[in-house]
Design a protein around this motif. Structure first.
Motif, PDB file in Angstrom:
ATOM      1  N   LYS A  26       0.829  -1.205   0.000  1.00 46.05           N
ATOM      2  CA  LYS A  26       0.000   0.000   0.000  1.00 46.05           C
ATOM      3  C   LYS A  26       0.862   1.253   0.000  1.00 46.05           C
ATOM      4  CE  LYS A  26      -4.152  -1.844   2.320  1.00 46.05           C
ATOM      5  NZ  LYS A  26      -3.780  -3.185   2.789  1.00 46.05           N
ATOM      6  N   LEU A  27       1.950   1.219   0.741  1.00 44.98           N
ATOM      7  CA  LEU A  27       2.844   2.379   0.783  1.00 44.98           C
ATOM      8  C   LEU A  27       3.519   2.587  -0.570  1.00 44.98           C
ATOM      9  CD1 LEU A  27       4.191   4.639   2.383  1.00 44.98           C
ATOM     10  CD2 LEU A  27       5.882   2.963   3.192  1.00 44.98           C
ATOM     11  N   ARG A  28       3.936   1.510  -1.214  1.00 43.98           N
ATOM     12  CA  ARG A  28       4.536   1.630  -2.555  1.00 43.98           C
ATOM     13  C   ARG A  28       3.557   2.301  -3.506  1.00 43.98           C
ATOM     14  NH1 ARG A  28       4.039  -0.389  -7.240  1.00 43.98           N
ATOM     15  NH2 ARG A  28       2.432  -1.852  -6.537  1.00 43.98           N
ATOM     16  N   GLU A  29       2.313   1.853  -3.488  1.00 43.29           N
ATOM     17  CA  GLU A  29       1.303   2.436  -4.365  1.00 43.29           C
ATOM     18  C   GLU A  29       1.046   3.897  -4.018  1.00 43.29           C
ATOM     19  OE1 GLU A  29      -1.934  -0.214  -3.722  1.00 43.29           O
ATOM     20  OE2 GLU A  29      -1.201  -1.737  -5.145  1.00 43.29           O
ATOM     21  N   ARG A  30       0.991   4.195  -2.719  1.00 39.13           N
ATOM     22  CA  ARG A  30       0.740   5.572  -2.280  1.00 39.13           C
ATOM     23  C   ARG A  30       1.823   6.517  -2.774  1.00 39.13           C
ATOM     24  NH1 ARG A  30       1.247  10.058  -1.305  1.00 39.13           N
ATOM     25  NH2 ARG A  30       0.584  11.310   0.492  1.00 39.13           N
ATOM     26  N   LEU A  31       3.071   6.060  -2.804  1.00 40.57           N
ATOM     27  CA  LEU A  31       4.179   6.907  -3.205  1.00 40.57           C
ATOM     28  C   LEU A  31       4.448   6.871  -4.707  1.00 40.57           C
ATOM     29  CD1 LEU A  31       6.664   6.227  -0.264  1.00 40.57           C
ATOM     30  CD2 LEU A  31       5.038   8.097  -0.526  1.00 40.57           C
ATOM     31  N   GLY A  32       3.690   6.062  -5.434  1.00 44.45           N
ATOM     32  CA  GLY A  32       3.835   6.004  -6.879  1.00 44.45           C
ATOM     33  C   GLY A  32       5.153   5.386  -7.331  1.00 44.45           C
ATOM     34  N   ILE A  33       5.635   4.432  -6.579  1.00 45.35           N
ATOM     35  CA  ILE A  33       6.900   3.764  -6.894  1.00 45.35           C
ATOM     36  C   ILE A  33       6.589   2.455  -7.618  1.00 45.35           C
ATOM     37  CG2 ILE A  33       8.917   2.614  -5.892  1.00 45.35           C
ATOM     38  CD1 ILE A  33       8.695   4.690  -3.574  1.00 45.35           C
ATOM     39  N   GLU A  34       7.200   2.242  -8.772  1.00 43.65           N
ATOM     40  CA  GLU A  34       6.936   1.045  -9.563  1.00 43.65           C
ATOM     41  C   GLU A  34       7.610  -0.184  -8.962  1.00 43.65           C
ATOM     42  OE1 GLU A  34       5.286  -1.270 -12.561  1.00 43.65           O
ATOM     43  OE2 GLU A  34       4.867   0.816 -12.022  1.00 43.65           O
ATOM     44  N   ARG A  35       8.893  -0.050  -8.658  1.00 43.92           N
ATOM     45  CA  ARG A  35       9.665  -1.143  -8.053  1.00 43.92           C
ATOM     46  C   ARG A  35      10.672  -0.530  -7.089  1.00 43.92           C
ATOM     47  NH1 ARG A  35      12.766  -3.931 -12.552  1.00 43.92           N
ATOM     48  NH2 ARG A  35      13.005  -5.683 -11.109  1.00 43.92           N
ATOM     49  N   TRP A  36      11.032  -1.281  -6.067  1.00 43.42           N
ATOM     50  CA  TRP A  36      12.011  -0.770  -5.119  1.00 43.42           C
ATOM     51  C   TRP A  36      12.864  -1.882  -4.543  1.00 43.42           C
ATOM     52  CZ3 TRP A  36       8.393   1.786  -0.904  1.00 43.42           C
ATOM     53  CH2 TRP A  36       7.459   0.854  -0.450  1.00 43.42           C
ATOM     54  N   ALA A  37      14.052  -1.490  -4.055  1.00 43.74           N
ATOM     55  CA  ALA A  37      14.890  -2.417  -3.313  1.00 43.74           C
ATOM     56  C   ALA A  37      14.392  -2.467  -1.870  1.00 43.74           C
ATOM     57  CB  ALA A  37      16.345  -1.969  -3.363  1.00 43.74           C
ATOM     58  N   VAL A  38      14.796  -3.507  -1.146  1.00 45.81           N
ATOM     59  CA  VAL A  38      14.321  -3.730   0.217  1.00 45.81           C
ATOM     60  C   VAL A  38      15.526  -3.887   1.143  1.00 45.81           C
ATOM     61  CG1 VAL A  38      12.848  -5.131   1.693  1.00 45.81           C
ATOM     62  CG2 VAL A  38      12.296  -4.914  -0.744  1.00 45.81           C
ATOM     63  N   PHE A  39      15.580  -3.068   2.190  1.00 48.68           N
ATOM     64  CA  PHE A  39      16.661  -3.071   3.174  1.00 48.68           C
ATOM     65  C   PHE A  39      16.045  -3.433   4.517  1.00 48.68           C
ATOM     66  CE2 PHE A  39      19.925   0.005   5.366  1.00 48.68           C
ATOM     67  CZ  PHE A  39      20.514  -1.068   6.011  1.00 48.68           C
ATOM     68  N   GLY A  40      16.370  -4.605   5.033  1.00 49.20           N
ATOM     69  CA  GLY A  40      15.806  -5.047   6.298  1.00 49.20           C
ATOM     70  C   GLY A  40      16.861  -5.550   7.257  1.00 49.20           C
ATOM     71  N   GLY A  41      16.611  -5.365   8.555  1.00 53.81           N
ATOM     72  CA  GLY A  41      17.497  -5.876   9.585  1.00 53.81           C
ATOM     73  C   GLY A  41      16.731  -6.675  10.610  1.00 53.81           C
ATOM     74  N   SER A  42      17.269  -7.840  10.999  1.00 52.10           N
ATOM     75  CA  SER A  42      16.681  -8.694  12.025  1.00 52.10           C
ATOM     76  C   SER A  42      15.258  -9.106  11.604  1.00 52.10           C
ATOM     77  CB  SER A  42      16.712  -7.967  13.374  1.00 52.10           C
ATOM     78  OG  SER A  42      16.427  -8.838  14.430  1.00 52.10           O
ATOM     79  N   TRP A  43      14.243  -8.750  12.402  1.00 56.23           N
ATOM     80  CA  TRP A  43      12.869  -9.026  11.990  1.00 56.23           C
ATOM     81  C   TRP A  43      12.576  -8.404  10.622  1.00 56.23           C
ATOM     82  CZ3 TRP A  43       8.412 -11.388  11.907  1.00 56.23           C
ATOM     83  CH2 TRP A  43       7.269 -10.718  11.444  1.00 56.23           C
ATOM     84  N   GLY A  44      13.231  -7.304  10.304  1.00 60.91           N
ATOM     85  CA  GLY A  44      13.048  -6.694   8.995  1.00 60.91           C
ATOM     86  C   GLY A  44      13.486  -7.598   7.858  1.00 60.91           C
ATOM     87  N   THR A  45      14.413  -8.551   8.117  1.00 59.82           N
ATOM     88  CA  THR A  45      14.771  -9.508   7.066  1.00 59.82           C
ATOM     89  C   THR A  45      13.644 -10.514   6.856  1.00 59.82           C
ATOM     90  OG1 THR A  45      15.893 -11.144   8.508  1.00 59.82           O
ATOM     91  CG2 THR A  45      17.205  -9.286   7.703  1.00 59.82           C
ATOM     92  N   THR A  46      12.995 -10.909   7.942  1.00 69.02           N
ATOM     93  CA  THR A  46      11.834 -11.800   7.837  1.00 69.02           C
ATOM     94  C   THR A  46      10.764 -11.154   6.973  1.00 69.02           C
ATOM     95  OG1 THR A  46      12.297 -12.398  10.144  1.00 69.02           O
ATOM     96  CG2 THR A  46      10.244 -13.229   9.186  1.00 69.02           C
ATOM     97  N   LEU A  47      10.469  -9.906   7.283  1.00 66.88           N
ATOM     98  CA  LEU A  47       9.451  -9.165   6.559  1.00 66.88           C
ATOM     99  C   LEU A  47       9.867  -8.933   5.108  1.00 66.88           C
ATOM    100  CD1 LEU A  47       6.765  -7.719   6.625  1.00 66.88           C
ATOM    101  CD2 LEU A  47       7.907  -5.741   7.678  1.00 66.88           C
ATOM    102  N   ALA A  48      11.147  -8.673   4.883  1.00 65.63           N
ATOM    103  CA  ALA A  48      11.647  -8.476   3.518  1.00 65.63           C
ATOM    104  C   ALA A  48      11.442  -9.728   2.678  1.00 65.63           C
ATOM    105  CB  ALA A  48      13.124  -8.098   3.542  1.00 65.63           C
ATOM    106  N   LEU A  49      11.754 -10.881   3.244  1.00 65.06           N
ATOM    107  CA  LEU A  49      11.591 -12.132   2.510  1.00 65.06           C
ATOM    108  C   LEU A  49      10.119 -12.435   2.257  1.00 65.06           C
ATOM    109  CD1 LEU A  49      14.282 -14.255   4.381  1.00 65.06           C
ATOM    110  CD2 LEU A  49      14.486 -13.228   2.107  1.00 65.06           C
TER     111      LEU A  49
END
Length: 323
Positions: free
Chosen positions: A90-113
């Protein structure tokens, strides 16, 4: 590099009573990268932007449900892995971003995957620090088995749980069961237990405890307590009620064509390095750097020194993809 001055921010209604706070900065014409904080419940840390060249990235942060400036604070209902994955989209769509890279740490890696598995066509690549695969053995290590290395620290944590719950847990499942009610009360005892949980994790995260780091910036007593409650409450909720997710290693094939750069401390006591190795083994385009004399903490000098170059390699690998 200072990326903190020029930014946009706002609140995004993601449904079911939740709104998430977001912030974007850097070069809006460059490829975008979304930053997924740890915890769950850790909230964004803008100093992660220092690992990224603001001229080369459009950097997007957000506070996940129930923490930071997102509302309602500490809400566990409609707060699960699928909800957070949906919020990223939803945030990607809100910001009008077509594709993006993902930077996650710890639990953020779980969420990234999990996000990569659900929306591989929206990803450019991944930068991961301190991999947490969210398997039962990974959670058991953090809550219980790490006592083999930190018996004193684990015992202090159990003391705090016994004071709050009236009983002492004898395994990880009991620990999660006994902390549910005390953490949900939002009273003085709840705050004391949350602080003990936070201190336990912070101690396990660092190899050296001599020098304060960027994430220990001055906070009021209320802000410090609020951050501790969000971390402990949401971590317990996800570990007890929302995990394990679908096996993340089995999902790698959905985005295995994309580049991934993994930085992991060899002496990570929160998320042992075998998790990063297992992920790299399953991902042909993953580049794993195990950092000696480093733990789980993002701002460990050796981890920090590795993250900047890893981000540069990711940026070079994705070229001028549209943001």
């Amino acid at each position: 590099m200072d990326t903190h001055d020029d930014f946009r921010d706002g609140m995004l209604d993601v449904g079911a009573g939740h709104s998430i706070y977001w912030r974007s900065q850097g070069n809006p014409d460059a490829p975008a990268i979304v930053v997924l904080h740890g915890g769950p419940g850790g909230a964004m840390n803008l100093q992660w932007a220092d690992f990224l060249d603001a001229r080369q990235w459009h950097i997007v942060f957000f506070d996940q449900r129930g923490c930071g400036r997102s509302t309602p604070f500490g809400e566990l209902r409609n707060n699960g892995l699928a909800d957070l994955v949906g919020d990223i989209e939803k945030l990607r769509e809100r910001l009008g971003i077509e594709r993006w890279a993902v930077f996650g740490g710890s639990w953020g890696t779980t969420l990234a995957l999990a996000y990569g598995a659900a929306h591989p066509s929206r990803c450019l690549g991944f930068l991961l620090r301190g991999v947490y695969l969210a398997r039962s053995e990974d959670t058991d290590w953090f809550l219980w088995d790490v006592r083999r290395v930190y018996p004193d620290v684990h015992n202090t944590f159990l003391d705090a749980i016994e004071r709050a719950a009236g009983r002492r847990p004898s395994n990880a499942d009991e620990l999660l069961d006994m902390t549910a009610a005390p953490l949900a009360r939002f009273d003085a005892a709840s705050t004391a237990l949350a602080r003990a949980w936070r201190d336990y994790e912070a101690t396990l995260s660092r190899v050296s405890h001599d020098a304060p780091g960027p994430e220990t910036e001055a906070r009021s007593e209320e802000e410090s307590s609020r951050a501790a409650i969000a971390m402990a409450l949401l971590e317990r909720h996800y570990m007890a009620d929302e995990l394990p997710p679908p096996p993340l290693l089995a999902c790698v094939e959905r985005f295995a064509r994309l580049p991934c750069h993994i930085v992991h401390g060899r002496f990570d006591m929160v998320c042992p390095a075998d998790q990063a190795k297992a992920l790299a083994d399953a991902w042909p385009r993953a580049e794993l750097q195990i950092v000696d004399a480093a733990g789980h903490w993002t701002f460990d000098p050796h981890i920090a020194a590795a993250l900047g170059p890893a981000a540069q390699r990711l940026r070079a690998g994705i070229g001028d993809a549209a943001g």
